[in-house]
Scaffold this active site. Structure first.
Site, PDB file in Angstrom:
ATOM      1  N   CYS A   2       0.858  -1.175   0.000  1.00 28.57           N
ATOM      2  CA  CYS A   2       0.000   0.000   0.000  1.00 28.57           C
ATOM      3  C   CYS A   2       0.901   1.234   0.000  1.00 28.57           C
ATOM      4  O   CYS A   2       1.999   1.212   0.528  1.00 28.57           O
ATOM      5  CB  CYS A   2      -0.927   0.109   1.205  1.00 28.57           C
ATOM      6  N   ARG A  27       3.202   0.230  -5.336  1.00 27.38           N
ATOM      7  CA  ARG A  27       3.098  -0.472  -4.046  1.00 27.38           C
ATOM      8  C   ARG A  27       1.783  -1.237  -3.898  1.00 27.38           C
ATOM      9  O   ARG A  27       1.575  -1.939  -2.917  1.00 27.38           O
ATOM     10  CB  ARG A  27       3.212   0.534  -2.901  1.00 27.38           C
ATOM     11  N   TRP A  75      -2.987  -2.467  -1.553  1.00 26.43           N
ATOM     12  CA  TRP A  75      -2.718  -3.865  -1.920  1.00 26.43           C
ATOM     13  C   TRP A  75      -3.394  -4.673  -0.835  1.00 26.43           C
ATOM     14  O   TRP A  75      -2.983  -4.640   0.322  1.00 26.43           O
ATOM     15  CB  TRP A  75      -1.215  -4.117  -1.961  1.00 26.43           C
ATOM     16  N   ASN A 101      -0.795   1.558   5.976  1.00 22.31           N
ATOM     17  CA  ASN A 101      -0.008   0.559   5.239  1.00 22.31           C
ATOM     18  C   ASN A 101       0.567  -0.396   6.281  1.00 22.31           C
ATOM     19  O   ASN A 101       1.309   0.042   7.151  1.00 22.31           O
ATOM     20  CB  ASN A 101       1.111   1.272   4.468  1.00 22.31           C
ATOM     21  N   GLY A 102       0.180  -1.661   6.206  1.00 19.13           N
ATOM     22  CA  GLY A 102       0.681  -2.625   7.181  1.00 19.13           C
ATOM     23  C   GLY A 102      -0.423  -3.574   7.590  1.00 19.13           C
ATOM     24  O   GLY A 102      -1.455  -3.672   6.911  1.00 19.13           O
ATOM     25  N   GLU A 487      15.351 -16.639 -12.565  1.00 19.99           N
ATOM     26  CA  GLU A 487      14.952 -15.228 -12.686  1.00 19.99           C
ATOM     27  C   GLU A 487      14.167 -15.012 -13.996  1.00 19.99           C
ATOM     28  O   GLU A 487      13.179 -14.277 -14.026  1.00 19.99           O
ATOM     29  CB  GLU A 487      16.209 -14.333 -12.614  1.00 19.99           C
ATOM     30  N   LYS A 491      10.369 -13.626 -14.204  1.00 18.63           N
ATOM     31  CA  LYS A 491       9.964 -12.456 -15.003  1.00 18.63           C
ATOM     32  C   LYS A 491       8.746 -12.810 -15.846  1.00 18.63           C
ATOM     33  O   LYS A 491       7.800 -12.054 -15.928  1.00 18.63           O
ATOM     34  CB  LYS A 491      11.096 -11.994 -15.944  1.00 18.63           C
ATOM     35  N   GLU A 494       5.529 -13.357 -13.712  1.00 18.47           N
ATOM     36  CA  GLU A 494       5.063 -12.110 -13.092  1.00 18.47           C
ATOM     37  C   GLU A 494       4.253 -11.248 -14.053  1.00 18.47           C
ATOM     38  O   GLU A 494       3.224 -10.712 -13.681  1.00 18.47           O
ATOM     39  CB  GLU A 494       6.264 -11.245 -12.655  1.00 18.47           C
ATOM     40  N   HIS A 510      15.215 -35.508 -13.991  1.00 19.93           N
ATOM     41  CA  HIS A 510      14.558 -36.039 -12.791  1.00 19.93           C
ATOM     42  C   HIS A 510      13.112 -35.561 -12.672  1.00 19.93           C
ATOM     43  O   HIS A 510      12.549 -35.549 -11.585  1.00 19.93           O
ATOM     44  CB  HIS A 510      15.345 -35.641 -11.542  1.00 19.93           C
ATOM     45  N   LYS A 609       5.328  -3.796  -5.718  1.00 17.34           N
ATOM     46  CA  LYS A 609       6.773  -3.646  -5.818  1.00 17.34           C
ATOM     47  C   LYS A 609       7.437  -3.789  -4.462  1.00 17.34           C
ATOM     48  O   LYS A 609       8.526  -4.347  -4.349  1.00 17.34           O
ATOM     49  CB  LYS A 609       7.056  -2.262  -6.395  1.00 17.34           C
TER      50      LYS A 609
HETATM   51  C1  G6P Z   1       8.303  -8.098  -4.665  1.00 17.48           C
HETATM   52  C2  G6P Z   1       8.662  -7.498  -6.003  1.00 17.48           C
HETATM   53  C3  G6P Z   1       9.878  -8.211  -6.575  1.00 17.48           C
HETATM   54  C4  G6P Z   1      11.029  -8.176  -5.584  1.00 17.48           C
HETATM   55  C5  G6P Z   1      10.629  -8.723  -4.220  1.00 17.48           C
HETATM   56  C6  G6P Z   1      11.693  -8.444  -3.170  1.00 17.48           C
HETATM   57  O1  G6P Z   1       7.837  -9.384  -4.840  1.00 17.48           O
HETATM   58  O2  G6P Z   1       7.571  -7.584  -6.891  1.00 17.48           O
HETATM   59  O3  G6P Z   1      10.267  -7.566  -7.765  1.00 17.48           O
HETATM   60  O4  G6P Z   1      12.086  -8.925  -6.087  1.00 17.48           O
HETATM   61  O5  G6P Z   1       9.432  -8.087  -3.772  1.00 17.48           O
HETATM   62  O6  G6P Z   1      11.788  -7.060  -2.993  1.00 17.48           O
HETATM   63  P1  G6P Z   1      13.061  -6.288  -2.499  1.00 17.48           P
HETATM   64  O7  G6P Z   1      12.657  -4.839  -2.525  1.00 17.48           O
HETATM   65  O8  G6P Z   1      13.333  -6.778  -1.114  1.00 17.48           O
HETATM   66  O9  G6P Z   1      14.169  -6.590  -3.418  1.00 17.48           O
END
Ligand code: G6P
Length: 614
Positions: A2, A27, A75, A101-102, A487, A491, A494, A510, A609
């Site tokens: 949030c 956020r 969020w 937020n929290g 990774e 991507k 996501e 396996h 994010k």
């Molecule tokens: C969220 C974001 C990711 C990020 C992860 C960790 O899931 O969408 O992109 O890698 O948090 O965030 P940080 O700010 O700790 O790297």
């Protein structure tokens, strides 16, 4: 997560708040809302499901007057993302409004107590409980708003960054934090507050980072007043922002994610500036130099992170073990903090976090700190909570990363940990001088080499179209490129919502090999180094089962190019640096597939994010 934003001053608050919400939308974007006190003393609250744009449409015909206000982009945690659950929330008498937020963990107990007192609830949120509790305290203890907030927060278990308006006091804005970030901006006869500095940067560069369990009172014509929730007076520490407005704009790209992918040659240069000195063949990391002994005496390094940062942590494990010969464990922060880990005083714990605010990573280092470990953090956002809790660290300096899918932060994290591994290795004499020098010189070449990879963007966009039909993808890699495979898969899932798995190539036999058919695209990260020949055999195995292979290879590779359906080449480099090049085509491919599928690349569904909840 949030995002919260607040304003009090002489200007109209609404446009400032809306602009702020757009900046904080990364956020969370399930719903948005705003509360304003107009000149007639009315406290108006407007909310809408969906993104900030929906709120703007909703407010078009409404009274948005007022020079004091708060706003929120959500969020969802407690309660589905609908208008009722959107913030701000009124108190029972509608005299107060709150944004939060929290998570208030003991909200159910508090709510039951308030219900017994006759309080009614309109939403399913934990936040509404808090504003009711504040009003209840204000009325029953006959105290002012600041004291009511302090007393209410003493009863709260959980995390919060809150801001509260009281329509009877239109000259005061009260805010507080614990666990969730909160920044105050000091303008000319005006104050701003927000979850991070991005909504503030265009108005002032003077900020105060509010600490845990602090309550801030912003009153027109008065200095910023900060106390703890126990009413101990604090002295505000004003800092200067290092953020510029141009860093927050798209700069002609259709999406922030594409802009951020293309920024990588420059951002990697920024991450290395002042640290990698190619002419003097040297790397200087002040966070390491000042705490050398802790690293040299470390019996073990524990890396804690989430998401993409965790993938960077895995690459760190390969680099640190290879160059510094210290055993490394890589932990998901959320698991580490809850499994009673064994942490020793001679452990070094490295937290990797783009935002510097991820709740699980923050809690993990707080736990490690209690056990006496030395905490080093690799973060991007200057002044965020994780670097502030850490003993030392290294900022990645890539500027704000706005696309929810992390790209430039990842390559910078890998660069930072490579620099750190090389620094430790050189001090310990566990890396030969020749290898050290080769890698230092090669680091200096990486920005240009990324530039070469980016030149293949159009070709990648072209063949990405072929794969929008796919429901599943497999990504394979080995050694330093196994985390890259994971990774790449992350991507893709996501932002395009295609299911994707990243696997160590040799593990394919396996299990995942059973999934391979002519429908199944398999991305193989196969630069010419390390276990190259073995990865080539894996590609043969996939082709024998009619899988469709997209291979990332080293320039000039003819062997894989002959068998793969599509190849993307990257310039030759040191093995430990290959992730910095091989991840680029995977970022681009995920981006283009998502764009062709019509997905919201910068704000994918359900994600945020900065994850400031557990
Ligand atoms: C969220 C974001 C990711 C990020 C992860 C960790 O899931 O969408 O992109 O890698 O948090 O965030 P940080 O700010 O700790 O790297």
């Amino acid at each position: 997560m949030c995002g919260i934003v607040g304003y009090i001053g002489k200007r109209k608050a609404y446009p400032i708040l809306i602009k702020g919400l757009h900046r904080l939308e990364y956020r969370g974007y399930d719903s948005a809302g705003v509360a304003l006190i107009n000149t007639a003393g009315q406290l108006n609250v407007y909310k809408a499901k969906g993104k900030v744009a929906e709120l703007e449409t909703f407010c078009a015909e409404k009274d948005t007057e007022g020079t004091i206000g708060i706003a929120h982009t959500r969020w969802a945690t407690h309660g589905e993302p609908n208008t009722q659950n959107a913030h701000p929330h009124y108190s029972e008498s509608e005299r107060l409004a709150i944004i939060h937020n929290g998570i208030i963990e003991n909200y159910a107990v508090l709510k039951a107590g308030l219900q017994q007192e006759g309080y009614t609830f309109k939403s399913d949120t934990d936040t509404e409980v808090l504003v009711q509790l504040i009003e209840y305290t204000q009325v029953n203890r006959h105290v002012d708003l600041k004291t009511a907030v302090q007393l209410a927060l003493q009863q709260v278990i959980g995390a919060y960054a809150i801001a509260v308006l009281d329509k009877d006091h239109p000259d005061t804005l009260i805010a507080a934090r614990k666990g969730s970030p909160l920044v105050v901006g000091i303008g000319d006869e005006e104050y701003f507050l927000a979850s991070d500095a991005t909504p503030i940067v265009e108005y002032t560069d003077k900020v105060i980072y509010i600490e845990d369990e602090e309550v801030v009172s912003l009153r027109l014509g008065e200095e910023v007043d900060i106390t703890t929730i126990g009413n101990v007076q604090k002295t505000p520490e004003i800092k200067r922002l290092e953020l510029s407005l141009s860093q927050l704009e798209k700069g002609g790209y259709p999406h922030f994610m594409l802009k951020e992918i293309f920024e990588q040659p420059r951002t990697l240069g920024d991450s290395m500036r002042g640290r990698v000195n190619v002419r003097q063949d040297n790397i200087a990391l002040s966070g390491f130099i000042d705490n050398k002994e802790r690293f040299l005496n470390a019996k073990r390094i524990i890396i804690t992170a989430c998401g993409t940062s965790w993938h960077a942590g895995l690459i760190a494990m390969y680099a640190i073990e290879e160059f510094a010969q210290i055993p490394v464990e890589v932990e998901y922060s959320s698991e580490f903090r809850y499994r009673k880990p064994v942490i020793n005083r001679d452990d070094v714990v490295i937290a990797i976090s783009q935002s510097g605010e991820t709740a699980d990573t923050l809690a993990a280092i707080q736990l490690a700190k209690q056990h006496g470990a030395f905490i080093f953090s690799i973060c991007n956002v200057v002044g965020a909570s994780i670097p502030r809790v850490s003993d030392s660290g290294c900022y990645t300096h890539v500027g704000p990363e706005i696309g929810v899918a992390s790209t430039k932060a990842f390559t910078a994290q890998v660069t930072a940990i490579t620099m750190l591994a090389l620094c430790i290795g050189r001090e310990k004499n566990t890396i030969s001088e020749e290898q050290y020098l080769r890698i230092v010189r090669e680091l200096g070449q990486i920005p240009d080499k990324i530039e070469c990879v980016l030149k293949q963007n159009e070709r990648i966009a072209d063949f990405a179209k072929t794969f929008t039909y796919a429901q599943n993808f497999i990504y394979l890699g080995r050694g330093y490129n196994y985390p890259v495979a994971m990774e790449g898969a992350l991507k893709l899932k996501e932002i395009s919502y295609i299911h994707a798995e990243g696997y160590p190539a040799a593990e394919m036999k396996h299990g995942p090999i059973a999934l391979i058919s002519q429908e199944m695209p398999v991305v193989v990260v196969a630069p010419r180094c390390g276990t190259y020949e073995k990865v080539v055999s894996n590609i043969q195995e996939i082709k024998a089962r009619k899988g469709r292979v997209i291979a990332v290879v080293t320039e000039g590779d003819e062997l894989v190019s002959r068998i793969a359906d599509y190849t993307i080449s990257v310039p030759e480099t040191e093995e430990c640096l290959t992730p910095l090049l091989t991840v680029i085509p995977l970022q681009l491919m995920a981006y283009h597939i998502a764009v062709v599928k019509g997905c919201d690349v910068d704000q994918p569904r359900n994600l945020a994010k900065s994850v400031t909840v557990e």
